[in-house]
Design an enzyme around this catalytic site. Sequence first.
Site, PDB file in Angstrom:
ATOM      1  N   GLU A 331       0.828  -1.216   0.000  1.00  0.00           N
ATOM      2  CA  GLU A 331       0.000   0.000   0.000  1.00  0.00           C
ATOM      3  C   GLU A 331       0.855   1.256   0.000  1.00  0.00           C
ATOM      4  OE1 GLU A 331      -1.660  -0.610   3.820  1.00  0.00           O
ATOM      5  OE2 GLU A 331      -3.264  -1.883   3.114  1.00  0.00           O
ATOM      6  N   PRO A 332       1.563   1.529  -1.089  1.00  0.00           N
ATOM      7  CA  PRO A 332       2.367   2.753  -1.102  1.00  0.00           C
ATOM      8  C   PRO A 332       1.491   3.999  -1.230  1.00  0.00           C
ATOM      9  CG  PRO A 332       2.411   1.697  -3.252  1.00  0.00           C
ATOM     10  CD  PRO A 332       1.609   0.796  -2.361  1.00  0.00           C
ATOM     11  N   GLY A 333       1.843   5.029  -0.500  1.00  0.00           N
ATOM     12  CA  GLY A 333       1.153   6.313  -0.644  1.00  0.00           C
ATOM     13  C   GLY A 333       2.142   7.314  -1.212  1.00  0.00           C
ATOM     14  N   ARG A 334       3.146   7.624  -0.355  1.00  0.00           N
ATOM     15  CA  ARG A 334       4.147   8.620  -0.766  1.00  0.00           C
ATOM     16  C   ARG A 334       4.903   8.160  -2.013  1.00  0.00           C
ATOM     17  NH1 ARG A 334       6.836  10.696   3.744  1.00  0.00           N
ATOM     18  NH2 ARG A 334       5.521   9.197   4.828  1.00  0.00           N
ATOM     19  N   ARG A 371       5.032  19.092   7.414  1.00  0.00           N
ATOM     20  CA  ARG A 371       5.961  17.975   7.631  1.00  0.00           C
ATOM     21  C   ARG A 371       7.276  18.433   8.255  1.00  0.00           C
ATOM     22  NH1 ARG A 371       8.079  15.220   4.290  1.00  0.00           N
ATOM     23  NH2 ARG A 371       8.042  13.246   5.398  1.00  0.00           N
ATOM     24  N   TYR A 375       7.694  16.453  11.528  1.00  0.00           N
ATOM     25  CA  TYR A 375       8.637  15.325  11.457  1.00  0.00           C
ATOM     26  C   TYR A 375      10.086  15.773  11.317  1.00  0.00           C
ATOM     27  CZ  TYR A 375       4.406  12.870   9.789  1.00  0.00           C
ATOM     28  OH  TYR A 375       3.156  12.345   9.629  1.00  0.00           O
ATOM     29  N   CYS A 402       2.073  32.552  12.697  1.00  0.00           N
ATOM     30  CA  CYS A 402       2.596  33.059  13.956  1.00  0.00           C
ATOM     31  C   CYS A 402       3.201  31.944  14.798  1.00  0.00           C
ATOM     32  CB  CYS A 402       1.487  33.772  14.724  1.00  0.00           C
ATOM     33  SG  CYS A 402       1.057  35.291  13.929  1.00  0.00           S
ATOM     34  N   GLU A 403       4.235  31.348  14.296  1.00  0.00           N
ATOM     35  CA  GLU A 403       4.959  30.277  14.994  1.00  0.00           C
ATOM     36  C   GLU A 403       6.392  30.362  14.528  1.00  0.00           C
ATOM     37  OE1 GLU A 403       3.963  27.698  17.037  1.00  0.00           O
ATOM     38  OE2 GLU A 403       1.877  28.322  16.993  1.00  0.00           O
ATOM     39  N   TYR A 432       1.206  13.899   1.911  1.00  0.00           N
ATOM     40  CA  TYR A 432       1.078  14.408   3.279  1.00  0.00           C
ATOM     41  C   TYR A 432       1.349  15.907   3.399  1.00  0.00           C
ATOM     42  CZ  TYR A 432       1.205   9.396   3.842  1.00  0.00           C
ATOM     43  OH  TYR A 432       0.953   8.064   3.706  1.00  0.00           O
TER      44      TYR A 432
HETATM   45  N1  PLP Z   1      -0.791   1.713   4.835  1.00  0.00           N
HETATM   46  C1  PLP Z   1      -1.011   2.094   6.102  1.00  0.00           C
HETATM   47  C2  PLP Z   1      -1.790   1.194   6.993  1.00  0.00           C
HETATM   48  C3  PLP Z   1      -0.533   3.305   6.595  1.00  0.00           C
HETATM   49  O1  PLP Z   1      -0.765   3.673   7.840  1.00  0.00           O
HETATM   50  C4  PLP Z   1       0.210   4.152   5.715  1.00  0.00           C
HETATM   51  C5  PLP Z   1       0.741   5.446   6.171  1.00  0.00           C
HETATM   52  O2  PLP Z   1       0.555   5.913   7.242  1.00  0.00           O
HETATM   53  C6  PLP Z   1       0.408   3.727   4.389  1.00  0.00           C
HETATM   54  C7  PLP Z   1      -0.098   2.503   3.982  1.00  0.00           C
HETATM   55  C8  PLP Z   1       1.156   4.557   3.396  1.00  0.00           C
HETATM   56  O3  PLP Z   1       2.437   4.883   3.812  1.00  0.00           O
HETATM   57  P1  PLP Z   1       3.401   5.633   2.786  1.00  0.00           P
HETATM   58  O4  PLP Z   1       2.674   6.823   2.285  1.00  0.00           O
HETATM   59  O5  PLP Z   1       4.582   6.013   3.600  1.00  0.00           O
HETATM   60  O6  PLP Z   1       3.717   4.670   1.699  1.00  0.00           O
END
Ligand code: PLP
Length: 480
Positions: A331-334, A371, A375, A402-403, A432
């Site tokens: 499940e890649p997001g980034r 971020r 982070y 204002c930070e 993100y």
């Molecule tokens: N799957 C799960 C359950 C997650 O919590 C996350 C990110 O928090 C992702 C996939 C995607 O992570 P990334 O965007 O780092 O690939």
Amino acid sequence: MSRVAHPAGPRHGDVLPADHPPAAPPDLNALLAGIWPRGARRSGGVLTIGGIDVRDLAAEFGTPLYVCDEDDVRSRCREYREAFAPEGRVFYAAKAFCSRAVLRWVSSEGLGVDVCTGGELEVALSAGVPPEQITMHGNNKTLEELSRAVAAGIGHIVVDSFEEIARLAYLTDPNPGGRPPGPPREAGTHPNVLVRVTTGVEAHTHEFMATAHDDQKFGFSLASGAADEAVRRVIDCPGLSFAGLHSHIGSQIFDTAGFEVAAHRVVGLAVRIRDEHGVEIAELDLGGGFGIAYTAEDDAPEVKELAQSLRDIVDDQCRAAGLPRPRLTVEPGRGIVGPSTVSLYTVGTIKDVDGIRTYVSVDGGMSDNIRTALYDASYECVLASRESAAAPMLSRVVGRHCESGDIVVRHAWLPSDLAPGDLLAVPATGAYCRSLASNYNHVTRPAVVAVSAGASGGQRAARPIVRRETLDDLLSLDVG
Ligand code: PLP
């Protein structure tokens, strides 16, 4: 005593942070490979994305602006899909950036979509993502969200707590009898359920991005036996179909060592499941978290190599345990959207602080990119609206909030002839940033514009996929 402020955290002011300003790059105008969208170039000194001049984008859509290279997103979808083919499946983690257009792109490239709230689920359904290609996460799904997910017939629900298993049991109860009225129940639907396992792996990433050590909120602990008990309850539930196990160890991970330990532990659970229930797990979802390059220091793995290592790891673990290999899901997001997007800002004030560095204030900040503050993330940054041969100037790109922690790029080398009105571009902001954006200080959230060099039969095109918020939007919420 250092005159340089130290990053937030357990450090003393008189110790220089390990990430003290890197040396100035040899060429301030260069676009480092791997960090910028694939469609980014300098043309006549000006940054173009998908063949479109950023000055035109800023003039038409305003700044701050997220510019998303559609071709880049699509190409990364194809890379992931092909790398895990033929049997492995790839689900885009919509939390990274969730908009109908992007979900349509990823779906049309053959990826499924992972959502973690009812809101993300509605975006996916309204984008036309086939329900069976949707997986639902979340550590606190409500009865209503679960009811909607079950009714829509989504492919998988990842359970994260005993309460959730009970809620699903209630919703899918084949004999509801005289239960009190509640959200619609879906007897006979048998949703596929994955059990999220907390493997105790400490991913080498920021604390807030690590998700599988024991002291956090996600999943069922393997160490305590909670994971075994969760599987028992799902299997015992007549309305649910136990599909397999899920493990996500964290984000922005560059090596597969953590996945190896996690897979070893999850396969250990799979063996116990076979021995106790006579069930072989059909699916193993290893989550996302694959790192991308934000700066020259980041060495992101090739997707193909990553896929091969994950397959080898699961193969080895299953072979050693005498289990058939389950279907592997990631499940890649980034990794899908992160590198596709550039944040464009207009320079406002420029302040030389006592010879330490120059503070360059832009028209966005922590409201469009939290971020750095959250982070301690690092970014690159270039002057985008022109080239410059001026000497490098150690800068910090800050926002308008204002930070004092309102920092976009902690250490930036920018040309010393930088002037108000210049455009700055920060790459790798596709994941993100818009999804964590806020209205702090009643700043409106920027638009996201998609560019594509190949859209409409080769015509270059830019179109908003998320419009800019207006002050009227914000005032309309203020009903007091
Ligand atoms: N799957 C799960 C359950 C997650 O919590 C996350 C990110 O928090 C992702 C996939 C995607 O992570 P990334 O965007 O780092 O690939």
